[in-house]
Design an enzyme around this catalytic site. Structure first.
Site, PDB file in Angstrom:
ATOM      1  N   CYS A  61     -22.579  30.707  23.363  1.00 57.97           N
ATOM      2  CA  CYS A  61     -22.441  29.152  23.248  1.00 57.97           C
ATOM      3  C   CYS A  61     -22.120  28.723  22.477  1.00 57.97           C
ATOM      4  CB  CYS A  61     -24.059  27.906  23.807  1.00 57.97           C
ATOM      5  SG  CYS A  61     -23.343  26.873  23.994  1.00 57.97           S
TER       6      CYS A  61
ATOM      7  N   LEU B  21     -29.668  18.540  28.867  1.00 57.79           N
ATOM      8  CA  LEU B  21     -28.524  19.097  28.275  1.00 57.79           C
ATOM      9  C   LEU B  21     -27.888  19.955  28.683  1.00 57.79           C
ATOM     10  CD1 LEU B  21     -30.510  18.158  24.446  1.00 57.79           C
ATOM     11  CD2 LEU B  21     -28.776  16.734  26.673  1.00 57.79           C
ATOM     12  N   SER B  22     -26.719  20.093  28.266  1.00 55.98           N
ATOM     13  CA  SER B  22     -25.542  21.489  28.600  1.00 55.98           C
ATOM     14  C   SER B  22     -26.216  22.558  27.903  1.00 55.98           C
ATOM     15  CB  SER B  22     -23.961  20.977  28.593  1.00 55.98           C
ATOM     16  OG  SER B  22     -24.744  21.032  26.651  1.00 55.98           O
ATOM     17  N   GLU B  23     -26.928  22.749  26.835  1.00 61.99           N
ATOM     18  CA  GLU B  23     -27.140  23.565  26.697  1.00 61.99           C
ATOM     19  C   GLU B  23     -28.849  23.290  25.307  1.00 61.99           C
ATOM     20  OE1 GLU B  23     -26.442  26.541  27.207  1.00 61.99           O
ATOM     21  OE2 GLU B  23     -24.193  25.996  27.365  1.00 61.99           O
ATOM     22  N   THR B  24     -29.691  24.434  25.801  1.00 59.28           N
ATOM     23  CA  THR B  24     -30.793  24.242  24.994  1.00 59.28           C
ATOM     24  C   THR B  24     -30.982  25.555  23.882  1.00 59.28           C
ATOM     25  OG1 THR B  24     -32.360  22.451  26.626  1.00 59.28           O
ATOM     26  CG2 THR B  24     -33.350  23.980  24.954  1.00 59.28           C
TER      27      THR B  24
END
Length: 286
Positions: free
Chosen positions: A78, A44-47
């Site tokens: 983020c 995903l774009s961020e974890t």
């Protein structure tokens, strides 16, 4: 090792909209390469990785460590994964505190509940005018022949803002399809984390968005981030000055789409307001 993991859609009140982030609850710090491997696996774009502080558990503690990883690297700030992290603690772990404090690479970030939303206390990052001629090839790779009104750059977030001309229609923003290879080819100095493309909204229509945007960050391993909170730390500063407003409603018009409330505070920081939906809960086994 078993790690509780969640997928949360941020900046939306509907599942499968907004920006999905994975959130992991970490009892003890892991090695950096393991954080990165988990983020690559989640893809995903961020974890986000939340770690306990002061031996408090996730339901009673008010202070936590928080780190964010894209599939390829760690990032210093983020928004959507911070919102997702607070949603897991407040909604899934039933955290009893009115305010949560996250210790991050960008300092302490505070998140509190307000009705159906979460309010994040974030830095405000003002952009500076950028010479268009210096980056004309990059601009062409991002927007093609769509007319540009303004170009700015913020060195703290390393984000470029391209503001489309007021004569542009929203469809010209939503139809942009820049290619990662072209963006990387035209900016390889390390100066850039991402490119924000924005345009003035239509405050007369409901719900009256003040501005629209999209965010492209192939330099971080993410061609398009569906709804980016950290980009709005720059967008809020830019549009507040242009519109002479301190309270704004923004819409990031990726294919998933997401809505953000923005409020510039008297202390010069930014409240980012959004909703979140948890769509997956499970256990990561390593």
């Amino acid at each position: 090792m078993e790690i509780p993991i969640f997928t949360v859609d941020s900046f939306t009140d509907l599942p499968f909209k907004g920006n999905p982030a994975a959130v992991c609850l970490i009892e003890n710090e892991l090695q950096d390469d393991l954080y990165q491997s988990i983020a690559a696996e989640m893809n995903l774009s961020e974890t986000a990785f939340i770690t306990r502080r002061n031996s408090m558990d996730f339901s009673s503690g008010a202070r936590f460590g928080l780190r964010w990883f894209t599939p390829t690297c760690e990032v210093p700030l983020c928004g959507h994964a911070t919102l997702a992290s607070a949603a897991v603690l407040f909604y899934m772990k039933k955290n009893v505190n009115p305010v949560l404090v996250f210790e991050t690479l960008s300092g302490e970030l505070y998140v509190r509940q307000h009705e159906e939303s979460l309010i994040m206390d974030f830095p405000l990052n003002k952009p500076n005018p950028q010479d268009q001629h210096e980056i004309k090839d990059l601009l062409k790779a991002v927007v093609g022949d769509v007319p540009i009104q303004d170009v700015c750059y913020n060195p703290t977030t390393r984000n470029l803002i391209i503001c489309l001309a007021d004569t542009c229609d929203r469809s010209e923003l939503t139809s942009l399809k820049p290619e990662a290879e072209a963006l990387l080819k035209n900016e390889y100095t390390g100066k850039m984390n991402g490119v924000i493309v924005t345009m003035k909204g239509d405050s007369t229509a409901q719900p009256g968005y003040d501005f629209y945007s999209r965010y492209f960050a192939p330099w971080l391993g993410v061609l398009e981030d569906p709804v980016c909170g950290s980009a709005h730390t720059v967008l809020a500063a830019y549009w507040s000055e242009k519109l002479n407003k301190k309270k704004m409603l923004a819409y990031q018009c990726s294919s998933r789409g997401g809505e953000l409330g923005l409020e510039i505070r008297d202390d010069g920081r930014l409240n980012i307001i959004g909703r979140a939906q948890t769509v997956l809960q499970g256990t990561l086994k390593i």
